[in-house]
Design a protein around this motif. Structure first.
Motif, PDB file in Angstrom:
ATOM      1  N   TYR B  11       0.833  -1.203   0.000  1.00  0.00           N
ATOM      2  CA  TYR B  11       0.000   0.000   0.000  1.00  0.00           C
ATOM      3  C   TYR B  11       0.871   1.257   0.000  1.00  0.00           C
ATOM      4  O   TYR B  11       0.658   2.191  -0.773  1.00  0.00           O
ATOM      5  CB  TYR B  11      -0.903  -0.017   1.235  1.00  0.00           C
ATOM      6  CG  TYR B  11      -1.789   1.200   1.350  1.00  0.00           C
ATOM      7  CD1 TYR B  11      -3.035   1.226   0.744  1.00  0.00           C
ATOM      8  CD2 TYR B  11      -1.359   2.330   2.049  1.00  0.00           C
ATOM      9  CE1 TYR B  11      -3.842   2.337   0.829  1.00  0.00           C
ATOM     10  CE2 TYR B  11      -2.160   3.457   2.136  1.00  0.00           C
ATOM     11  CZ  TYR B  11      -3.401   3.462   1.533  1.00  0.00           C
ATOM     12  OH  TYR B  11      -4.193   4.568   1.603  1.00  0.00           O
ATOM     13  N   ALA B  12       1.890   1.251   0.897  1.00  0.00           N
ATOM     14  CA  ALA B  12       2.752   2.432   1.015  1.00  0.00           C
ATOM     15  C   ALA B  12       3.493   2.672  -0.297  1.00  0.00           C
ATOM     16  O   ALA B  12       3.615   3.820  -0.760  1.00  0.00           O
ATOM     17  CB  ALA B  12       3.746   2.247   2.162  1.00  0.00           C
ATOM     18  N   LEU B  15       1.024   4.035  -2.953  1.00  0.00           N
ATOM     19  CA  LEU B  15       0.669   5.430  -2.672  1.00  0.00           C
ATOM     20  C   LEU B  15       1.853   6.348  -2.997  1.00  0.00           C
ATOM     21  O   LEU B  15       1.680   7.420  -3.598  1.00  0.00           O
ATOM     22  CB  LEU B  15       0.265   5.587  -1.205  1.00  0.00           C
ATOM     23  CG  LEU B  15      -0.263   6.957  -0.808  1.00  0.00           C
ATOM     24  CD1 LEU B  15      -1.582   7.243  -1.498  1.00  0.00           C
ATOM     25  CD2 LEU B  15      -0.431   7.074   0.698  1.00  0.00           C
ATOM     26  N   CYS B  19       1.839   9.383  -5.716  1.00  0.00           N
ATOM     27  CA  CYS B  19       2.153  10.763  -5.322  1.00  0.00           C
ATOM     28  C   CYS B  19       3.334  11.284  -6.145  1.00  0.00           C
ATOM     29  O   CYS B  19       3.327  12.427  -6.615  1.00  0.00           O
ATOM     30  CB  CYS B  19       2.492  10.831  -3.834  1.00  0.00           C
ATOM     31  SG  CYS B  19       1.076  10.568  -2.766  1.00  0.00           S
ATOM     32  N   ALA B  22       2.265  12.137  -9.616  1.00  0.00           N
ATOM     33  CA  ALA B  22       1.495  13.384  -9.643  1.00  0.00           C
ATOM     34  C   ALA B  22       2.437  14.586  -9.569  1.00  0.00           C
ATOM     35  O   ALA B  22       2.286  15.564 -10.312  1.00  0.00           O
ATOM     36  CB  ALA B  22       0.506  13.410  -8.476  1.00  0.00           C
ATOM     37  N   LEU B  23       3.431  14.507  -8.691  1.00  0.00           N
ATOM     38  CA  LEU B  23       4.351  15.634  -8.523  1.00  0.00           C
ATOM     39  C   LEU B  23       5.217  15.822  -9.755  1.00  0.00           C
ATOM     40  O   LEU B  23       5.510  16.944 -10.157  1.00  0.00           O
ATOM     41  CB  LEU B  23       5.234  15.422  -7.287  1.00  0.00           C
ATOM     42  CG  LEU B  23       4.484  15.490  -5.958  1.00  0.00           C
ATOM     43  CD1 LEU B  23       5.430  15.262  -4.799  1.00  0.00           C
ATOM     44  CD2 LEU B  23       3.793  16.841  -5.808  1.00  0.00           C
ATOM     45  N   VAL B  26       3.151  17.653 -12.319  1.00  0.00           N
ATOM     46  CA  VAL B  26       3.013  19.079 -12.019  1.00  0.00           C
ATOM     47  C   VAL B  26       4.329  19.815 -12.291  1.00  0.00           C
ATOM     48  O   VAL B  26       4.341  20.916 -12.842  1.00  0.00           O
ATOM     49  CB  VAL B  26       2.579  19.279 -10.553  1.00  0.00           C
ATOM     50  CG1 VAL B  26       2.628  20.745 -10.175  1.00  0.00           C
ATOM     51  CG2 VAL B  26       1.178  18.742 -10.356  1.00  0.00           C
ATOM     52  N   PHE B  29       4.743  20.288 -15.928  1.00  0.00           N
ATOM     53  CA  PHE B  29       3.773  21.254 -16.404  1.00  0.00           C
ATOM     54  C   PHE B  29       4.210  22.692 -16.123  1.00  0.00           C
ATOM     55  O   PHE B  29       3.973  23.606 -16.906  1.00  0.00           O
ATOM     56  CB  PHE B  29       2.437  20.951 -15.718  1.00  0.00           C
ATOM     57  CG  PHE B  29       1.303  21.811 -16.145  1.00  0.00           C
ATOM     58  CD1 PHE B  29       0.845  21.764 -17.458  1.00  0.00           C
ATOM     59  CD2 PHE B  29       0.692  22.665 -15.249  1.00  0.00           C
ATOM     60  CE1 PHE B  29      -0.208  22.559 -17.857  1.00  0.00           C
ATOM     61  CE2 PHE B  29      -0.369  23.472 -15.641  1.00  0.00           C
ATOM     62  CZ  PHE B  29      -0.812  23.419 -16.948  1.00  0.00           C
ATOM     63  N   THR B  30       4.882  22.905 -14.957  1.00  0.00           N
ATOM     64  CA  THR B  30       5.235  24.269 -14.553  1.00  0.00           C
ATOM     65  C   THR B  30       6.695  24.616 -14.835  1.00  0.00           C
ATOM     66  O   THR B  30       7.110  25.745 -14.588  1.00  0.00           O
ATOM     67  CB  THR B  30       4.974  24.473 -13.048  1.00  0.00           C
ATOM     68  OG1 THR B  30       5.676  23.459 -12.322  1.00  0.00           O
ATOM     69  CG2 THR B  30       3.499  24.400 -12.719  1.00  0.00           C
ATOM     70  N   ARG B  33       7.703  27.852 -16.920  1.00  0.00           N
ATOM     71  CA  ARG B  33       7.384  29.110 -16.241  1.00  0.00           C
ATOM     72  C   ARG B  33       8.309  29.357 -15.060  1.00  0.00           C
ATOM     73  O   ARG B  33       8.721  30.484 -14.789  1.00  0.00           O
ATOM     74  CB  ARG B  33       5.931  29.107 -15.773  1.00  0.00           C
ATOM     75  CG  ARG B  33       4.953  29.360 -16.885  1.00  0.00           C
ATOM     76  CD  ARG B  33       3.615  29.768 -16.327  1.00  0.00           C
ATOM     77  NE  ARG B  33       3.671  31.101 -15.755  1.00  0.00           N
ATOM     78  CZ  ARG B  33       3.157  32.175 -16.333  1.00  0.00           C
ATOM     79  NH1 ARG B  33       2.556  32.063 -17.488  1.00  0.00           N
ATOM     80  NH2 ARG B  33       3.233  33.357 -15.763  1.00  0.00           N
ATOM     81  N   LYS B  34       8.641  28.282 -14.336  1.00  0.00           N
ATOM     82  CA  LYS B  34       9.542  28.448 -13.192  1.00  0.00           C
ATOM     83  C   LYS B  34      10.920  28.890 -13.666  1.00  0.00           C
ATOM     84  O   LYS B  34      11.570  29.736 -13.046  1.00  0.00           O
ATOM     85  CB  LYS B  34       9.633  27.143 -12.387  1.00  0.00           C
ATOM     86  CG  LYS B  34       8.441  26.925 -11.488  1.00  0.00           C
ATOM     87  CD  LYS B  34       8.627  25.727 -10.594  1.00  0.00           C
ATOM     88  CE  LYS B  34       8.608  24.457 -11.403  1.00  0.00           C
ATOM     89  NZ  LYS B  34       8.804  23.257 -10.616  1.00  0.00           N
ATOM     90  N   ASN B  37      10.809  32.512 -14.513  1.00  0.00           N
ATOM     91  CA  ASN B  37      10.808  33.328 -13.298  1.00  0.00           C
ATOM     92  C   ASN B  37      12.194  33.411 -12.682  1.00  0.00           C
ATOM     93  O   ASN B  37      12.614  34.463 -12.210  1.00  0.00           O
ATOM     94  CB  ASN B  37       9.841  32.742 -12.266  1.00  0.00           C
ATOM     95  CG  ASN B  37       8.400  33.013 -12.633  1.00  0.00           C
ATOM     96  OD1 ASN B  37       8.115  33.978 -13.314  1.00  0.00           O
ATOM     97  ND2 ASN B  37       7.506  32.153 -12.203  1.00  0.00           N
ATOM     98  N   ALA B  38      12.902  32.279 -12.685  1.00  0.00           N
ATOM     99  CA  ALA B  38      14.250  32.258 -12.108  1.00  0.00           C
ATOM    100  C   ALA B  38      15.173  33.165 -12.923  1.00  0.00           C
ATOM    101  O   ALA B  38      15.989  33.908 -12.371  1.00  0.00           O
ATOM    102  CB  ALA B  38      14.785  30.832 -12.072  1.00  0.00           C
ATOM    103  N   GLU B  41      14.445  36.742 -12.178  1.00  0.00           N
ATOM    104  CA  GLU B  41      14.985  37.091 -10.866  1.00  0.00           C
ATOM    105  C   GLU B  41      16.470  37.431 -10.980  1.00  0.00           C
ATOM    106  O   GLU B  41      16.956  38.407 -10.411  1.00  0.00           O
ATOM    107  CB  GLU B  41      14.780  35.887  -9.929  1.00  0.00           C
ATOM    108  CG  GLU B  41      15.158  36.120  -8.500  1.00  0.00           C
ATOM    109  CD  GLU B  41      14.229  37.088  -7.804  1.00  0.00           C
ATOM    110  OE1 GLU B  41      13.124  37.330  -8.327  1.00  0.00           O
ATOM    111  OE2 GLU B  41      14.639  37.636  -6.774  1.00  0.00           O
ATOM    112  N   ARG B  44      16.820  40.712 -12.685  1.00  0.00           N
ATOM    113  CA  ARG B  44      16.450  41.782 -11.762  1.00  0.00           C
ATOM    114  C   ARG B  44      17.617  42.123 -10.826  1.00  0.00           C
ATOM    115  O   ARG B  44      17.904  43.291 -10.569  1.00  0.00           O
ATOM    116  CB  ARG B  44      15.233  41.344 -10.935  1.00  0.00           C
ATOM    117  CG  ARG B  44      14.701  42.400  -9.986  1.00  0.00           C
ATOM    118  CD  ARG B  44      13.613  41.781  -9.122  1.00  0.00           C
ATOM    119  NE  ARG B  44      12.431  41.427  -9.883  1.00  0.00           N
ATOM    120  CZ  ARG B  44      11.397  42.256 -10.056  1.00  0.00           C
ATOM    121  NH1 ARG B  44      11.399  43.437  -9.499  1.00  0.00           N
ATOM    122  NH2 ARG B  44      10.359  41.889 -10.761  1.00  0.00           N
TER     123      ARG B  44
END
Lengths: 225, 205
Positions: B11-12, B15, B19, B22-23, B26, B29-30, B33-34, B37-38, B41, B44
């Protein structure tokens, strides 16, 4: 509190409806009667740290609603297959996943806010409100009503943070959401409000007012605490 | 259903894998853009230390446009300089430096004026020092002390001093009370980059 019996939700007969008749009661309990911050005094670390500006408080509130609803949904969905011995590990894994997803989205689409909130979004993983609701509610309730519970507690946290953030930003900088509302000709910002001691003072007042209004933590209603 | 140890492990693991997937999704996907942004920065920080005027509410792409219009990069020796023709003080050259702080790495930019011996600005843009103590290195009060400070001592020896007993030489600034360790390390990394600039980078171009 979930086991205290369940008066009917508005529009639902007792024990029926998608939330088993407990929806309204659960929501009200999270936001008001057993407000996680003002009554249970949980999640204080982040509530003190990020409330120096209203905008930060609002984003943190949204984060907690997102994580609370998501975590309660999955913990509840998996409640019958999760081995009891490792349930807390499973809960933390689910919480961490939601928190990191939110943090990544913040970093990608709301970079400045992400820098301002610093480590506090990540620290929601250890927020006692989320873990507490998963343990106390989602493990023993159906998915939909568990989501309502996560929403209620997230909103309860968000409302308290927004109130503190509103007053700290107003008193500390004379502005609201970055817009100057108290004119500098006659108002001198009180820096104490934006510093850490100001957070303790503001939270103290808020808890006192909350307790006076809800009469929570009074022995005649809630039993000795 | 029997919920023995084997089931718990299974189970562990399941799971955990879900997880992680899923991460990963994500993150993928991002990612772009990250990264943008870096980069913004970074730009800047360079624009700030070079005193290039920009709107503080500028978006990532606006910052990049300003950077590409006004800032040039020059490789001198092993160092990369970011240069800018400042309308009042002339050509400014800035260079990155880094080194260990008390709790974690410190990164910053050193900006020198045209003579390559006068500091125009210093910025410590990344650090993990104690807030309120060592963390004050990124405060304006500490960073502004470096403006106009020489990188040469009175006898011509290269190096700056972050001193606790009152800065009275042209190459000294006041240390932060309660942050001696951080200040020592900051002094060390500044002197290392100054040495590198003197050794090659700054003088053959």
């Amino acid at each position: 509190m979930a086991d205290r019996g369940s008066p009917a939700c508005v529009g639902c007969a007792p024990g029926t409806g998608p939330c088993g008749g407990k929806g309204m009661e659960t929501l009200r309990s999270g936001v008001w009667i057993t407000n996680p911050v003002a009554v249970q005094v949980l999640g204080i670390c982040s509530a003190l740290a990020v409330t120096n500006r209203l905008e930060n408080s609002l984003v943190m509130g949204v984060a907690l609603v997102f994580v609370g609803v998501g975590t309660n949904l999955f913990v509840s969905l998996l409640r019958n297959v999760t081995p009891r011995r490792i349930r807390m590990i499973a809960e933390v894994a689910i919480i961490a996943t939601f928190v990191i997803v939110f943090d990544q989205i913040l970093k990608a689409y709301y970079w400045e806010m992400s820098k301002q909130l610093g480590p506090y979004v990540g620290l929601i993983i250890t927020n006692c409100i989320i873990m507490g609701r998963a343990e106390a509610f989602a493990l023993s309730n159906r998915p939909l009503v568990s989501m309502v519970d996560g929403l209620g507690n997230g909103l309860g946290y968000a409302v308290v943070l927004a109130i503190i953030g509103f007053f700290r930003e107003l008193v500390g900088t004379g502005s609201i959401l970055g817009h100057q509302v108290l004119l500098s000709e006659w108002y001198t910002p009180n820096q104490l409000a934006v510093l850490a001691p100001g957070a303790f003072v503001a939270l103290g007042f808020l808890i006192a007012i909350f307790n006076a209004l809800t009469r929570a933590n009074q022995t005649d209603e809630m039993g000795s605490q | 259903m029997k919920k023995g140890s084997l089931y718990a492990v299974f189970y562990a693991a399941t799971l955990g894998i879900i997880c992680a997937l899923a991460l990963t999704a994500v993150d993928g996907f991002t990612a772009s853009r990250k990264a943008a942004n870096a980069r913004a920065e970074e730009v800047r920080n360079i624009l700030t230390v070079l005193d290039v005027g920009f709107d503080s509410a500028a978006t990532s792409s606006e910052l990049l446009a300003v950077y590409e219009r006004d800032v040039r990069t020059e490789s001198r020796g092993e160092l990369t300089f970011y240069t800018y023709e400042h309308p009042e003080v002339g050509k400014l050259s800035s260079v990155r430096f880094d080194g260990p702080g008390l709790w974690g790495p410190i990164e910053g930019l050193l900006c020198l004026r045209e003579d390559m011996t006068t500091i125009h600005a210093v910025s410590f843009y990344r650090h993990e020092e104690t807030p309120g103590l060592g963390g004050e290195i990124s405060s304006d009060a500490f960073q502004d002390q470096f403006r106009g400070v020489s990188i040469l001592g009175p006898s011509g020896v290269p190096g700056v001093g972050v001193v606790g007993d009152g800065a009275d030489e042209p190459n000294e600034v006041d240390a932060i009370s309660g942050a001696t360790m951080t200040c020592d390390k900051v002094e060390e990394m500044l002197n290392r980059i100054i040495e590198e600039v003197r050794a090659g980078g700054g003088f053959d171009g």
